[in-house]
Design an enzyme around this catalytic site. Structure first.
Site, PDB file in Angstrom:
ATOM      1  N   ARG A 187     133.708 -61.876 -58.640  1.00  0.00           N
ATOM      2  CA  ARG A 187     133.074 -63.148 -58.272  1.00  0.00           C
ATOM      3  C   ARG A 187     132.977 -63.268 -56.758  1.00  0.00           C
ATOM      4  NH1 ARG A 187     134.912 -67.815 -55.049  1.00  0.00           N
ATOM      5  NH2 ARG A 187     133.623 -69.586 -55.685  1.00  0.00           N
ATOM      6  N   ASP A 199     130.582 -68.587 -51.602  1.00  0.00           N
ATOM      7  CA  ASP A 199     129.641 -68.708 -50.489  1.00  0.00           C
ATOM      8  C   ASP A 199     130.119 -68.025 -49.222  1.00  0.00           C
ATOM      9  OD1 ASP A 199     131.684 -70.691 -50.350  1.00  0.00           O
ATOM     10  OD2 ASP A 199     130.541 -71.733 -48.813  1.00  0.00           O
ATOM     11  N   THR A 241     139.665 -71.436 -48.237  1.00  0.00           N
ATOM     12  CA  THR A 241     138.867 -70.640 -47.318  1.00  0.00           C
ATOM     13  C   THR A 241     139.224 -71.083 -45.918  1.00  0.00           C
ATOM     14  OG1 THR A 241     137.041 -70.531 -48.912  1.00  0.00           O
ATOM     15  CG2 THR A 241     136.487 -70.056 -46.629  1.00  0.00           C
ATOM     16  N   GLY A 295     132.168 -72.877 -53.693  1.00  0.00           N
ATOM     17  CA  GLY A 295     131.178 -71.980 -53.115  1.00  0.00           C
ATOM     18  C   GLY A 295     129.886 -71.870 -53.890  1.00  0.00           C
ATOM     19  N   THR A 332     133.607 -74.714 -46.849  1.00  0.00           N
ATOM     20  CA  THR A 332     134.728 -74.383 -47.733  1.00  0.00           C
ATOM     21  C   THR A 332     134.592 -75.246 -48.980  1.00  0.00           C
ATOM     22  OG1 THR A 332     136.199 -76.054 -46.762  1.00  0.00           O
ATOM     23  CG2 THR A 332     136.268 -73.864 -45.794  1.00  0.00           C
ATOM     24  N   GLY A 333     135.356 -74.882 -50.010  1.00  0.00           N
ATOM     25  CA  GLY A 333     135.297 -75.649 -51.256  1.00  0.00           C
ATOM     26  C   GLY A 333     134.565 -74.895 -52.340  1.00  0.00           C
TER      27      GLY A 333
END
Length: 320
Positions: free
Chosen positions: A203, A206, A175, A229, A226-227
């Protein structure tokens, strides 16, 4: 950290650095924080080397690239978001148009595509040969590009269901996020992603969820994630950082507490190396970032700097 009033500043995830020259240019000519944030993110969406954002992003299990994005104006608390958008290379611009031209905050899927088409956005092929080759190698166990990407969806579904956990733990997601404070002291944030590689169609993480992956409020500050979500959604992580700032926490303490909140999640998919990252800015333009990874960094640049500076993030492990 000594607090000071900083105007004309950009902070973001490491991969956002390619967009910083565009954001800084906007700020130097007196543009708004929102314009600068979007300019930076658009550049990342066009960066074919980045396989977690925009064109060239790793596709879902059916070989389709679905893009998510959101923007938020800290001056008005206006927000716009788009999810599971196919065929349009700049979801951040579509999100902005949703914010400015409709009474809605988020559009997804076919409705988002219809909105983009009717508002004059130009479609494009988002699946690059490199991303398709990765998809084929993982999903089909092939390296050939001769077969039709969309053939036999049912067999693809069944294959992925059997290997779902294995695929989820592949580190093929990414992201980009940017927070900007302009010369007038206004804050804006922008987030864009192609989501988790090999995700289930439809899907959403976040990134398009206001409060989860993105939140900005001039009165207190802004944060973006980020990461993983799904974790940020469950804890409303971006909003939590801003909320803690509202309660009087320092910027570092607000980040730390929002990261510690993630430890309460009962998550069978979480591993010791699960990655979550946050970048944040307080209302005065001071910046910081946190991560579950001790090696993670972020980037920051003011209008007085010739180029960006890369800084280490505050390390907050997911496990005690």
């Amino acid at each position: 950290m000594t607090k000071r009033d900083v105007r004309g500043i950009v902070v973001g995830s490491r991969n956002a650095a390619v967009g910083f020259p565009y954001a800084i240019e906007v700020l130097r000519r007196g543009g708004t924080a929102l314009e600068a944030a979007i300019a930076a993110v658009k550049a990342v969406e066009d960066d074919l080397r980045d396989q977690g954002v925009g064109t060239g992003g790793i596709p879902n299990i059916l070989g389709e690239v679905e893009l998510d994005a959101s923007v938020m104006d800290g001056r008005t608390l206006a927000a716009g978001a788009v999810g599971a958008l196919k065929h349009y290379p700049h979801p951040i611009e579509v999100a902005r148009r949703i914010m400015e031209c409709t009474p809605h905050v988020m559009l997804v899927g076919d409705g988002a595509e219809l909105f983009a088409r009717t508002h004059g956005f130009q479609p494009a092929n988002l699946l690059t040969p490199e991303a398709e080759a990765i998809w084929r190698a993982v999903i089909r166990g092939e390296r050939s590009t001769e077969q039709n990407v969309y053939e036999d969806h049912y067999q693809l579904y069944m294959s992925v269901v059997r290997r779902w956990r294995q695929l989820l733990h592949r580190e093929l997601f990414g992201t980009t996020n940017v927070i900007v404070r302009d010369l007038a002291g206004n804050i804006a944030s922008a987030v864009s992603t192609s989501g988790w590689g090999f995700k289930w169609p439809g899907r959403l993480g976040d990134s398009p969820i206001i409060g989860a992956g993105n939140y900005a409020d001039n009165r207190f500050g802004a944060a973006a994630c980020t990461g993983r979500g799904e974790m940020a959604i469950r804890c409303a992580t971006a909003h939590s950082v801003v909320m803690y700032l509202r309660f009087g926490f320092t910027l570092e303490d607000a980040l730390r507490q929002a990261m510690l909140d993630l430890r309460a999640l009962d998550d069978p998919y979480a591993e010791a190396d699960t990655v979550m990252n946050i970048v944040a800015m307080d209302r005065d333009g001071n910046v910081a970032a946190a991560s579950t990874s001790p090696e993670a960094t972020y980037v920051v640049q003011t209008i007085d700097m010739e180029t960006y500076e890369e800084r280490p993030r505050l390390h907050v492990p997911l496990r005690e």
